[in-house]
Design a protein around this motif. Sequence first.
Motif, PDB file in Angstrom:
ATOM      1  N   LEU A 133      -8.730  25.063   1.503  1.00 42.41           N
ATOM      2  CA  LEU A 133      -9.177  26.492   1.194  1.00 42.41           C
ATOM      3  C   LEU A 133      -9.732  27.611   2.458  1.00 42.41           C
ATOM      4  CD1 LEU A 133      -9.773  27.986  -1.390  1.00 42.41           C
ATOM      5  CD2 LEU A 133     -12.454  27.267  -0.920  1.00 42.41           C
ATOM      6  N   ASP A 134      -8.722  28.858   2.111  1.00 49.54           N
ATOM      7  CA  ASP A 134      -9.211  29.298   3.499  1.00 49.54           C
ATOM      8  C   ASP A 134      -9.081  30.941   2.019  1.00 49.54           C
ATOM      9  OD1 ASP A 134      -8.611  28.486   5.670  1.00 49.54           O
ATOM     10  OD2 ASP A 134      -6.552  28.624   5.233  1.00 49.54           O
ATOM     11  N   ILE A 135     -10.463  31.637   2.625  1.00 50.35           N
ATOM     12  CA  ILE A 135     -10.372  33.152   2.097  1.00 50.35           C
ATOM     13  C   ILE A 135     -10.251  34.298   3.393  1.00 50.35           C
ATOM     14  CG2 ILE A 135     -12.966  34.360   0.704  1.00 50.35           C
ATOM     15  CD1 ILE A 135     -13.153  32.303  -0.612  1.00 50.35           C
ATOM     16  N   GLU A 136      -9.738  34.978   2.318  1.00 52.34           N
ATOM     17  CA  GLU A 136      -9.679  36.476   3.076  1.00 52.34           C
ATOM     18  C   GLU A 136      -9.877  37.615   2.766  1.00 52.34           C
ATOM     19  OE1 GLU A 136      -6.183  37.467   5.956  1.00 52.34           O
ATOM     20  OE2 GLU A 136      -5.410  38.475   4.415  1.00 52.34           O
ATOM     21  N   LEU A 137     -11.351  38.247   3.935  1.00 49.52           N
ATOM     22  CA  LEU A 137     -11.763  39.386   2.835  1.00 49.52           C
ATOM     23  C   LEU A 137     -10.582  40.685   3.559  1.00 49.52           C
ATOM     24  CD1 LEU A 137     -15.325  37.914   2.791  1.00 49.52           C
ATOM     25  CD2 LEU A 137     -13.532  37.825   1.317  1.00 49.52           C
ATOM     26  N   THR A 138     -10.684  41.568   3.200  1.00 50.43           N
ATOM     27  CA  THR A 138     -10.184  42.934   4.074  1.00 50.43           C
ATOM     28  C   THR A 138     -11.181  43.690   2.964  1.00 50.43           C
ATOM     29  OG1 THR A 138      -7.830  42.228   3.173  1.00 50.43           O
ATOM     30  CG2 THR A 138      -8.006  44.236   3.655  1.00 50.43           C
ATOM     31  N   ARG A 139     -11.792  44.160   4.274  1.00 48.82           N
ATOM     32  CA  ARG A 139     -13.190  45.293   3.837  1.00 48.82           C
ATOM     33  C   ARG A 139     -12.275  46.585   3.813  1.00 48.82           C
ATOM     34  NH1 ARG A 139     -18.016  42.476   4.915  1.00 48.82           N
ATOM     35  NH2 ARG A 139     -18.140  40.483   4.695  1.00 48.82           N
ATOM     36  N   ILE A 140     -12.731  47.797   3.808  1.00 52.11           N
ATOM     37  CA  ILE A 140     -12.489  48.749   4.421  1.00 52.11           C
ATOM     38  C   ILE A 140     -12.463  49.284   5.768  1.00 52.11           C
ATOM     39  CG2 ILE A 140     -14.004  51.331   4.567  1.00 52.11           C
ATOM     40  CD1 ILE A 140     -15.629  50.900   1.883  1.00 52.11           C
ATOM     41  N   GLY A 141     -12.270  49.989   5.811  1.00 50.35           N
ATOM     42  CA  GLY A 141     -11.210  50.385   7.492  1.00 50.35           C
ATOM     43  C   GLY A 141      -9.634  48.972   7.506  1.00 50.35           C
ATOM     44  N   ASN A 142      -9.947  48.407   6.864  1.00 57.31           N
ATOM     45  CA  ASN A 142      -8.812  47.102   6.451  1.00 57.31           C
ATOM     46  C   ASN A 142      -8.194  46.075   7.643  1.00 57.31           C
ATOM     47  OD1 ASN A 142      -5.718  45.892   5.945  1.00 57.31           O
ATOM     48  ND2 ASN A 142      -4.957  46.700   7.379  1.00 57.31           N
ATOM     49  N   ARG A 143     -10.582  46.104   8.062  1.00 60.18           N
ATOM     50  CA  ARG A 143     -11.137  44.925   8.320  1.00 60.18           C
ATOM     51  C   ARG A 143     -10.561  43.797   7.791  1.00 60.18           C
ATOM     52  NH1 ARG A 143     -16.310  44.786   9.148  1.00 60.18           N
ATOM     53  NH2 ARG A 143     -17.258  42.571   8.489  1.00 60.18           N
ATOM     54  N   LYS A 144     -10.600  42.466   8.123  1.00 59.39           N
ATOM     55  CA  LYS A 144     -10.330  41.262   7.540  1.00 59.39           C
ATOM     56  C   LYS A 144     -11.315  40.474   7.819  1.00 59.39           C
ATOM     57  CE  LYS A 144      -5.418  42.124   6.926  1.00 59.39           C
ATOM     58  NZ  LYS A 144      -5.418  42.593   5.092  1.00 59.39           N
ATOM     59  N   ASP A 145     -11.531  39.466   7.418  1.00 59.70           N
ATOM     60  CA  ASP A 145     -12.473  38.586   7.698  1.00 59.70           C
ATOM     61  C   ASP A 145     -11.472  37.265   7.213  1.00 59.70           C
ATOM     62  OD1 ASP A 145     -14.295  40.266   8.478  1.00 59.70           O
ATOM     63  OD2 ASP A 145     -15.207  40.346   7.024  1.00 59.70           O
ATOM     64  N   ARG A 146     -11.747  35.782   8.338  1.00 54.75           N
ATOM     65  CA  ARG A 146     -10.562  35.123   7.653  1.00 54.75           C
ATOM     66  C   ARG A 146     -11.509  33.432   7.385  1.00 54.75           C
ATOM     67  NH1 ARG A 146      -5.205  32.349   9.193  1.00 54.75           N
ATOM     68  NH2 ARG A 146      -5.230  30.810   7.208  1.00 54.75           N
ATOM     69  N   ILE A 147     -12.409  32.929   5.891  1.00 57.06           N
ATOM     70  CA  ILE A 147     -13.026  32.657   6.336  1.00 57.06           C
ATOM     71  C   ILE A 147     -12.523  30.249   6.265  1.00 57.06           C
ATOM     72  CG2 ILE A 147     -15.300  31.827   4.741  1.00 57.06           C
ATOM     73  CD1 ILE A 147     -15.319  34.148   4.370  1.00 57.06           C
ATOM     74  N   ARG A 148     -12.892  29.749   6.306  1.00 59.21           N
ATOM     75  CA  ARG A 148     -12.282  28.174   6.072  1.00 59.21           C
ATOM     76  C   ARG A 148     -12.819  27.904   5.773  1.00 59.21           C
ATOM     77  NH1 ARG A 148      -8.589  30.123   9.057  1.00 59.21           N
ATOM     78  NH2 ARG A 148      -7.635  30.146  10.833  1.00 59.21           N
ATOM     79  N   PHE A 149     -13.111  26.594   5.168  1.00 60.19           N
ATOM     80  CA  PHE A 149     -13.991  25.440   4.274  1.00 60.19           C
ATOM     81  C   PHE A 149     -14.022  23.846   5.274  1.00 60.19           C
ATOM     82  CE2 PHE A 149     -13.688  29.731   2.530  1.00 60.19           C
ATOM     83  CZ  PHE A 149     -14.599  29.486   1.531  1.00 60.19           C
ATOM     84  N   THR A 150     -15.426  24.338   4.401  1.00 52.23           N
ATOM     85  CA  THR A 150     -15.661  21.646   4.130  1.00 52.23           C
ATOM     86  C   THR A 150     -15.839  21.416   3.519  1.00 52.23           C
ATOM     87  OG1 THR A 150     -17.422  22.583   6.086  1.00 52.23           O
ATOM     88  CG2 THR A 150     -14.859  22.458   7.275  1.00 52.23           C
ATOM     89  N   PRO A 151     -15.899  20.202   3.634  1.00 48.70           N
ATOM     90  CA  PRO A 151     -16.205  19.778   2.520  1.00 48.70           C
ATOM     91  C   PRO A 151     -18.046  20.026   2.497  1.00 48.70           C
ATOM     92  CG  PRO A 151     -14.567  18.425   2.791  1.00 48.70           C
ATOM     93  CD  PRO A 151     -14.423  19.806   3.793  1.00 48.70           C
TER      94      PRO A 151
END
Length: 179
Positions: A95-113
Amino acid sequence: MKANIKAVIAVAVISVLLVIAILNKPEVGHDSHGHGHEHGDHDQEEYAKGPHGGRLLVQNDFALEVTIYETGLPPEFRVYAYHDDQAVDAEKVMLDIELTRIGNRKDRIRFTPTQGYLRGDAVVVEPHSFEVSVSAEYQGKAYAWHYDNFEGRTQIPADIADEMNIQTEAAGPVVLTET
């Protein structure tokens, strides 16, 4: 004189919008993200929720329940996986989640069980206002979802903003002093 009248009308319109927003605010408590204060989605259509109170994303017979957990620790994503409505071993999901915030800043979150769920590797900083892109893989199949989780955003139609002479500009760094 006209500028003063326009300013008074603009303040009145904004005040009415704030009162409407306050009156329509849901009660604070256990919210859809699994933590103790409200975030996003009050202005959006209702969505399916999973057993942990999070947003339920479903594609065919596979589902993810996305929560933001922050009881006693900084906010983090916790995601629960299901296949045919049965809990899935978190070890079997990528699983990966990418958050796109105001100003097009991106946060990528990786997951572990961890303990039956997938735990994000980053703090979900405030405001919790972003576009969410979710990518998952389970049993050799790829899944993807996209949704908006907007918090504390207001939209004023362009024609009203023009009429009221409401303008916006990007803010920059400044040193504030208290007097």
